[in-house]
Scaffold this motif. Structure first.
Motif, PDB file in Angstrom:
ATOM      1  N   PHE A 251      27.859  41.566  44.401  1.00 26.61           N
ATOM      2  CA  PHE A 251      27.999  40.642  43.281  1.00 26.61           C
ATOM      3  C   PHE A 251      29.482  40.459  42.966  1.00 26.61           C
ATOM      4  O   PHE A 251      30.170  41.407  42.612  1.00 26.61           O
ATOM      5  CB  PHE A 251      27.244  41.158  42.056  1.00 26.61           C
ATOM      6  CG  PHE A 251      25.752  41.151  42.231  1.00 26.61           C
ATOM      7  CD1 PHE A 251      25.011  40.015  41.917  1.00 26.61           C
ATOM      8  CD2 PHE A 251      25.093  42.266  42.729  1.00 26.61           C
ATOM      9  CE1 PHE A 251      23.638  40.003  42.095  1.00 26.61           C
ATOM     10  CE2 PHE A 251      23.719  42.253  42.905  1.00 26.61           C
ATOM     11  CZ  PHE A 251      22.987  41.120  42.592  1.00 26.61           C
ATOM     12  N   LEU A 252      29.961  39.242  43.090  1.00 27.84           N
ATOM     13  CA  LEU A 252      31.378  38.937  42.911  1.00 27.84           C
ATOM     14  C   LEU A 252      31.692  38.466  41.507  1.00 27.84           C
ATOM     15  O   LEU A 252      32.862  38.348  41.136  1.00 27.84           O
ATOM     16  CB  LEU A 252      31.809  37.873  43.926  1.00 27.84           C
ATOM     17  CG  LEU A 252      31.547  38.228  45.393  1.00 27.84           C
ATOM     18  CD1 LEU A 252      31.811  37.036  46.288  1.00 27.84           C
ATOM     19  CD2 LEU A 252      32.387  39.413  45.822  1.00 27.84           C
ATOM     20  N   GLU A 253      30.652  38.157  40.742  1.00 30.27           N
ATOM     21  CA  GLU A 253      30.769  37.650  39.368  1.00 30.27           C
ATOM     22  C   GLU A 253      31.646  36.397  39.322  1.00 30.27           C
ATOM     23  O   GLU A 253      31.560  35.544  40.203  1.00 30.27           O
ATOM     24  CB  GLU A 253      31.239  38.774  38.434  1.00 30.27           C
ATOM     25  CG  GLU A 253      30.243  39.949  38.437  1.00 30.27           C
ATOM     26  CD  GLU A 253      30.492  40.993  37.395  1.00 30.27           C
ATOM     27  OE1 GLU A 253      31.150  40.691  36.374  1.00 30.27           O
ATOM     28  OE2 GLU A 253      30.011  42.128  37.589  1.00 30.27           O
ATOM     29  N   LYS A 254      32.530  36.257  38.346  1.00 30.50           N
ATOM     30  CA  LYS A 254      33.308  35.028  38.212  1.00 30.50           C
ATOM     31  C   LYS A 254      34.422  34.991  39.253  1.00 30.50           C
ATOM     32  O   LYS A 254      35.214  35.929  39.355  1.00 30.50           O
ATOM     33  CB  LYS A 254      33.893  34.925  36.800  1.00 30.50           C
ATOM     34  CG  LYS A 254      34.494  33.569  36.489  1.00 30.50           C
ATOM     35  CD  LYS A 254      34.883  33.462  35.018  1.00 30.50           C
ATOM     36  CE  LYS A 254      35.389  32.060  34.693  1.00 30.50           C
ATOM     37  NZ  LYS A 254      35.726  31.918  33.252  1.00 30.50           N
ATOM     38  N   VAL A 255      34.479  33.891  40.013  1.00 27.55           N
ATOM     39  CA  VAL A 255      35.501  33.752  41.045  1.00 27.55           C
ATOM     40  C   VAL A 255      36.310  32.476  40.799  1.00 27.55           C
ATOM     41  O   VAL A 255      35.833  31.528  40.166  1.00 27.55           O
ATOM     42  CB  VAL A 255      34.885  33.712  42.463  1.00 27.55           C
ATOM     43  CG1 VAL A 255      34.171  35.014  42.775  1.00 27.55           C
ATOM     44  CG2 VAL A 255      33.935  32.527  42.630  1.00 27.55           C
ATOM     45  N   SER A 256      37.531  32.449  41.310  1.00 29.25           N
ATOM     46  CA  SER A 256      38.379  31.261  41.184  1.00 29.25           C
ATOM     47  C   SER A 256      37.863  30.161  42.102  1.00 29.25           C
ATOM     48  O   SER A 256      37.068  30.405  43.016  1.00 29.25           O
ATOM     49  CB  SER A 256      39.818  31.610  41.562  1.00 29.25           C
ATOM     50  OG  SER A 256      39.887  31.944  42.948  1.00 29.25           O
TER      51      SER A 256
END
Length: 363
Positions: A251-256
């Motif tokens: 799970f990378l959550e919020k990414v650019s």
């Protein structure tokens, strides 16, 4: 003398597909003020940082922005209270309340409809079942939704012309509002995405982690297959999804934006398990030359060509998805996939919108 134009959007509290549509509309009509119920500058698109944005009285309420959903029953009144009497052309970007603004008799109101209000119509029962609120609120909420449903139909009658973001949404507009519409697919900023020649080692899924996105089907399928999966995005489902996942699920959550583009470029395939109104993430994956494995319903059936830009599974259960992944073979041509995605460009969207509005003004 050119017409005075105003844009109106439900609420500016996040940066999703609807906000990309509003951004493109604002680029077409940069002098038009933007009316909205509430504005959260920290969480919406940076494009709107210096724009003329006019909020409703809900903006000044206690927790009016951070917990704007609490004021659901007041949103019709807040929408109607916004004064658009000075404008000759109003363009609403609506998935709920924006279409209900009141205009003067001679004003042309064109609504770009992302969907008839989801929690009032096609997803109302799931919405009530999955909503995490106090039991007393949950018992009284159906009465509120019933009143909102009546208002929503009245609001739809205030629109002169509807534009649907997909054929799926056009059918809903016809069913729930009894109105015809034309289809103009929403814009995707294709310049952000490119094709990679790197070896792909993982599958990808993501977006807002809310129940209707059905990311739990993907997590269950890949946890049992023990094939690498990366999931980007945040939302109320994140904690539950992490609990059911095995170590092969990351799970990378919020990414650019840059990281998301990289994830698309390097994945084996993008997984789209939900029924979307349109489905921008699937098009973003295709803009990166990657095939999409999608549930055969909703907007995906309009954007994905079976066997050319991806493939489908027909039952929305994890076992069906797992079977499709096991049988998946990466025999797709990235250049052909990218070429297909180019029809959804921002420039194409702007041209079609401007042509349609010009015709509507003249008719």
């Amino acid at each position: 003398m050119p017409p005075k134009i105003a844009l109106i959007h439900d609420h500016l509290v996040q940066d999703g597909g609807a906000e990309q549509v509003l951004k493109a509309l604002n680029e077409i009509y940069p002098q038009a003020p933007i009316f909205t119920l509430v504005l959260d500058r920290k969480n919406t698109n940076k494009h709107f940082a210096d724009k003329d944005i006019r909020t409703s009285f809900l903006q000044r309420f206690p927790l009016g922005v951070s917990r704007y959903q609490w004021w659901l029953s007041l949103m019709p009144a807040a929408t109607e209270h916004q004064n658009l009497m000075d404008y000759d052309l109003v363009i609403s970007s609506a998935s709920s309340f924006a279409k209900g603004v009141i205009t003067k008799p001679g004003t042309l109101h064109i609504c770009y409809c992302h969907t008839p209000t989801r929690y009032l119509w096609n997803d109302s029962h799931n919405y009530l079942r999955e909503l995490k609120v106090h039991k007393l609120v949950k018992k009284t909420l159906p009465l509120t939704l019933n009143k909102l449903r009546t208002w929503d139909c009245l609001a739809a009658n205030r629109v002169d012309h509807f534009i649907a973001n997909s054929q799926t949404v056009a059918e809903r507009i016809k069913k729930y509002y009894g109105r015809d519409s034309i289809v103009i697919h929403p814009p995707v900023d294709l310049d952000k995405f490119s094709i990679s020649n790197q070896l792909k080692k993982y599958y990808l899924a993501g977006g807002r982690l809310v129940p209707y996105k059905k990311i739990d089907l993907v997590v269950k399928a890949f946890s049992r297959l023990e094939i690498p999966l990366k999931v980007f995005g945040v939302g109320p489902e994140l904690k539950r999804l992490k609990k059911m996942a095995k170590k092969n699920v990351e799970f990378l959550e919020k990414v650019s934006d840059e990281k998301r583009a990289e994830l698309y470029r390097d994945c084996i395939a993008y997984i789209n398990p939900q029924e979307e109104d349109f489905g921008i993430t699937a098009v973003e994956a295709m803009a990166s030359g990657r095939p999409v494995i999608a549930y055969r319903k909703g907007g995906a059936t309009e954007t994905i060509i079976d066997g050319v830009t991806g493939e489908f599974f027909d039952e929305q259960i994890w076992e069906e998805l797992a079977d499709r992944v096991v049988r998946f073979k990466d025999i797709y041509n990235p250049l052909a996939i990218r070429a297909h995605a180019e029809q959804f460009s921002v420039d194409n969207f702007k041209r079609k919108i401007q042509d349609y509005i010009s015709q509507s003004i003249q008719s």
